[in-house]
Design a protein around this motif. Sequence first.
Motif, short mmCIF file in Angstrom:
data_model
loop_
_atom_site.label_atom_id
_atom_site.label_comp_id
_atom_site.label_asym_id
_atom_site.label_seq_id
_atom_site.Cartn_x
_atom_site.Cartn_y
_atom_site.Cartn_z
N SER A 59 0.83 -1.21 0.00
CA SER A 59 0.00 0.00 0.00
C SER A 59 0.87 1.26 0.00
O SER A 59 0.51 2.25 -0.61
N PHE A 60 2.02 1.21 0.67
CA PHE A 60 2.92 2.36 0.63
C PHE A 60 3.55 2.52 -0.75
O PHE A 60 3.68 3.63 -1.26
N GLN A 61 3.93 1.42 -1.39
CA GLN A 61 4.55 1.49 -2.71
C GLN A 61 3.56 1.99 -3.76
O GLN A 61 3.93 2.70 -4.68
N GLU A 62 2.29 1.61 -3.60
CA GLU A 62 1.27 2.00 -4.57
C GLU A 62 0.54 3.28 -4.17
O GLU A 62 -0.42 3.66 -4.82
N MET A 63 1.01 3.92 -3.07
CA MET A 63 0.42 5.17 -2.58
C MET A 63 -1.08 5.04 -2.32
O MET A 63 -1.88 5.90 -2.65
N ARG A 64 -1.46 3.92 -1.70
CA ARG A 64 -2.85 3.70 -1.31
C ARG A 64 -3.00 3.97 0.19
O ARG A 64 -2.03 3.92 0.93
N ASP A 65 -4.21 4.20 0.61
CA ASP A 65 -4.51 4.44 2.02
C ASP A 65 -4.22 3.17 2.83
O ASP A 65 -4.83 2.14 2.59
N PRO A 66 -3.30 3.23 3.81
CA PRO A 66 -2.92 2.03 4.57
C PRO A 66 -3.78 1.80 5.80
O PRO A 66 -3.50 0.89 6.58
N THR A 67 -4.84 2.58 5.99
CA THR A 67 -5.61 2.52 7.23
C THR A 67 -6.18 1.13 7.50
O THR A 67 -6.04 0.60 8.60
N GLU A 68 -6.80 0.54 6.51
CA GLU A 68 -7.42 -0.77 6.71
C GLU A 68 -6.37 -1.84 7.01
O GLU A 68 -6.54 -2.67 7.90
N THR A 69 -5.27 -1.80 6.30
CA THR A 69 -4.20 -2.78 6.53
C THR A 69 -3.61 -2.61 7.92
O THR A 69 -3.33 -3.60 8.61
N LEU A 70 -3.42 -1.37 8.35
CA LEU A 70 -2.91 -1.12 9.70
C LEU A 70 -3.88 -1.63 10.76
O LEU A 70 -3.47 -2.20 11.78
N ALA A 71 -5.18 -1.42 10.54
CA ALA A 71 -6.18 -1.89 11.49
C ALA A 71 -6.17 -3.42 11.58
O ALA A 71 -6.24 -4.00 12.67
N HIS A 72 -6.08 -4.08 10.41
CA HIS A 72 -6.01 -5.56 10.42
C HIS A 72 -4.74 -6.02 11.13
O HIS A 72 -4.77 -6.99 11.89
N GLY A 73 -3.64 -5.33 10.89
CA GLY A 73 -2.39 -5.69 11.56
C GLY A 73 -2.48 -5.53 13.07
O GLY A 73 -1.98 -6.36 13.83
N ALA A 74 -3.13 -4.46 13.51
CA ALA A 74 -3.31 -4.24 14.95
C ALA A 74 -4.18 -5.34 15.56
O ALA A 74 -3.91 -5.81 16.68
N MET A 75 -5.20 -5.76 14.83
CA MET A 75 -6.06 -6.84 15.34
C MET A 75 -5.32 -8.17 15.37
O MET A 75 -5.54 -8.99 16.27
N VAL A 76 -4.45 -8.42 14.40
CA VAL A 76 -3.64 -9.64 14.43
C VAL A 76 -2.70 -9.60 15.63
O VAL A 76 -2.50 -10.61 16.32
N LEU A 77 -2.13 -8.44 15.90
CA LEU A 77 -1.27 -8.29 17.08
C LEU A 77 -2.05 -8.53 18.37
O LEU A 77 -1.58 -9.25 19.26
N ALA A 78 -3.24 -7.97 18.46
CA ALA A 78 -4.09 -8.20 19.64
C ALA A 78 -4.45 -9.67 19.75
O ALA A 78 -4.49 -10.23 20.86
N SER A 79 -4.66 -10.31 18.62
CA SER A 79 -4.94 -11.75 18.61
C SER A 79 -3.78 -12.53 19.21
O SER A 79 -3.98 -13.46 20.00
#
Length: 153
Positions: A59-79
């Motif tokens: 998402s950073f390389q393609e200049m897309r909004d990383p919000t959703e990916t960051l949220a999923h990553g945070a939930m995986v961390l919480a998991s």
Amino acid sequence: MWLFLLFVGVPVLEIALFLQVGGWLGMWPTLGIVILTAAVGTVLVRSQGLAQLAKLQNSFQEMRDPTETLAHGAMVLASGLLLLTPGFFTDGVGFALLVPGVRSVILRYVRSKVRIQSFQYGAQTAPRAEDDIIDLTADAEPRDRPSGWTKPD
């Protein structure tokens, strides 16, 4: 108040579940299940965490909004944190957070409750005339000597 209930209620629920499962299966099988879920959870969290990291880099390389990916990553961390915490309830919630569909439902719910007032992505724009600009270098005196952080010549 809800935080207090969470910090008291979850441990009480875990103790009750340990007593029930331990009484039904016995001590050693119960401990085996707890250790097994922690090991399996660690493997799953690692693989999903690496996948989310790859999506974030894309998402950073393609200049897309990383919000959703960051949220999923945070939930995986919480998991991962929940799966490493001994207990059957926390394991259930932890494994549920590893399911992408569950994470998407949680993310939709959180989005419905959060209101974003401004968002800026990419390069900064030039300051507007009404912005306060403080130039700290304009009145700075030149230094004849090196700072204390550099080696003298």
